[in-house]
Design an enzyme around this catalytic site. Structure first.
Site, PDB file in Angstrom:
ATOM      1  N   CYS A   2      31.832 -74.807  30.264  1.00  0.00           N
ATOM      2  CA  CYS A   2      31.273 -73.475  30.394  1.00  0.00           C
ATOM      3  C   CYS A   2      29.811 -73.594  30.823  1.00  0.00           C
ATOM      4  O   CYS A   2      29.274 -74.690  30.957  1.00  0.00           O
ATOM      5  CB  CYS A   2      31.340 -72.723  29.058  1.00  0.00           C
ATOM      6  SG  CYS A   2      32.964 -72.731  28.267  1.00  0.00           S
ATOM      7  N   ARG A   3      29.183 -72.476  31.025  1.00  0.00           N
ATOM      8  CA  ARG A   3      27.742 -72.370  31.192  1.00  0.00           C
ATOM      9  C   ARG A   3      27.272 -71.284  30.242  1.00  0.00           C
ATOM     10  O   ARG A   3      27.925 -70.252  30.089  1.00  0.00           O
ATOM     11  CB  ARG A   3      27.351 -71.996  32.619  1.00  0.00           C
ATOM     12  CG  ARG A   3      27.824 -72.927  33.729  1.00  0.00           C
ATOM     13  CD  ARG A   3      26.954 -74.181  33.875  1.00  0.00           C
ATOM     14  NE  ARG A   3      27.371 -75.235  32.986  1.00  0.00           N
ATOM     15  CZ  ARG A   3      26.773 -76.435  32.922  1.00  0.00           C
ATOM     16  NH1 ARG A   3      25.726 -76.691  33.708  1.00  0.00           N
ATOM     17  NH2 ARG A   3      27.209 -77.363  32.094  1.00  0.00           N
TER      18      ARG A   3
END
Length: 285
Positions: A2-3
């Site tokens: 993810c970010r």
């Protein structure tokens, strides 16, 4: 993978932080620059933010790509906040949890996100199940590794650990149980940020003059003040300062005090594997 990103600073429309920069979190959902695992973060997104005078954050989460959600675009344009946490998700494994698996997770005044993955999930973390009371397990929002890691952090907070200790001990316990796990955490209560770099990138941008701090998986622009956090490091921050403390894996004895903060992080989750957990308590606000 993810970010994710956490912001503390002057109140702004949250699109100014999440959408407007040239390499924003919004853009990182399809074109991250520094992501080491995975390429597209299109399995959901979420943003949590704090309103003045209310310690409990609001959230907006969806199981769709952020670029396809018209309601998000309106919210990002008009909702102002001086504290927020947001994430775009790349699911490690297929699952039916949908929106419930999208960060940020929340309880009381806390927001939490996990950027990473746990090899061998769920079996690899099975030994940690007995460190949690039944109520915590039955209250899991989703059945993914991130939701379980959040339950571990939250249990630490509810049993009296401060944010830095709860996060650090969860990372150590999970890394011991699943070597090779990537455990980049973000935790905020709207006043402070606690984060870890463990297996993936983490950066911060500090502007003490403006009382503004951003902690993110990767820089959202080319400002030279962005600073990379070394791997195996705990970050604690507020609007005025950022502090870094090395994290040693598998520690069960107290490490030396960090010279910059004067704090000592002590191990304790290993003992919990052989003794009943303390009673569940809600954090004070």
């Amino acid at each position: 993978m993810c970010r994710h990103l956490a912001y503390l600073g002057p109140p702004v429309p949250f699109g100014e932080v999440l959408d407007a920069p040239p390499h924003s979190l919004f853009r990182q959902s399809w074109a991250p620059r520094r992501q080491r695992h995975g390429t597209v973060n299109a399995d959901g997104f979420g943003v949590g933010w704090y309103a003045d005078g209310d310690p409990v954050p609001a959230r907006y989460r969806r199981a769709v790509p952020v670029w396809g959600d018209e309601a998000y675009a309106d919210l990002a344009r008009v909702v102002r906040s001086g504290a927020l946490l947001a994430a775009v998700r790349d699911a490690t494994l297929a699952g039916a949890d949908g929106q419930a698996a999208a960060a940020p997770f929340a309880a009381g005044r806390w927001l939490f996100s996990h950027n990473g993955a746990v090899p061998g999930w769920p079996g690899s973390l099975a030994p940690l199940v007995r460190t949690l009371p039944a109520e915590a397990l039955l209250s899991l929002e989703a059945r993914c590794d991130s939701a379980f890691l959040w339950a571990l952090v939250l249990h630490g907070l509810r049993t009296g650990e401060d944010a830095a200790h709860a996060v650090a001990e969860t990372v150590r316990a999970a890394a011991d149980a699943s070597p090779g796990a990537r455990l980049n955490f973000l935790l905020t209560d709207g006043r402070t940020i606690t984060a870890t770099a463990w297996g993936d990138t983490l950066w911060y941008l500090a502007d003490p003059a403006a009382r503004r701090t951003v902690v993110a998986s990767e820089p959202y622009d080319d400002d030279p003040r962005w600073t990379e956090v070394p791997d195996r490091t705990l970050l604690t921050a507020d609007r005025d300062a950022v502090r870094l403390t090395p994290l040693a894996p598998g520690r069960t004895d107290p490490p030396p005090a960090d010279e910059r903060t004067g704090t000592t992080l002590t191990g304790g989750r290993a003992a919990a594997l052989t003794s009943p957990p303390p009673p569940l308590k809600e954090p004070t606000t």
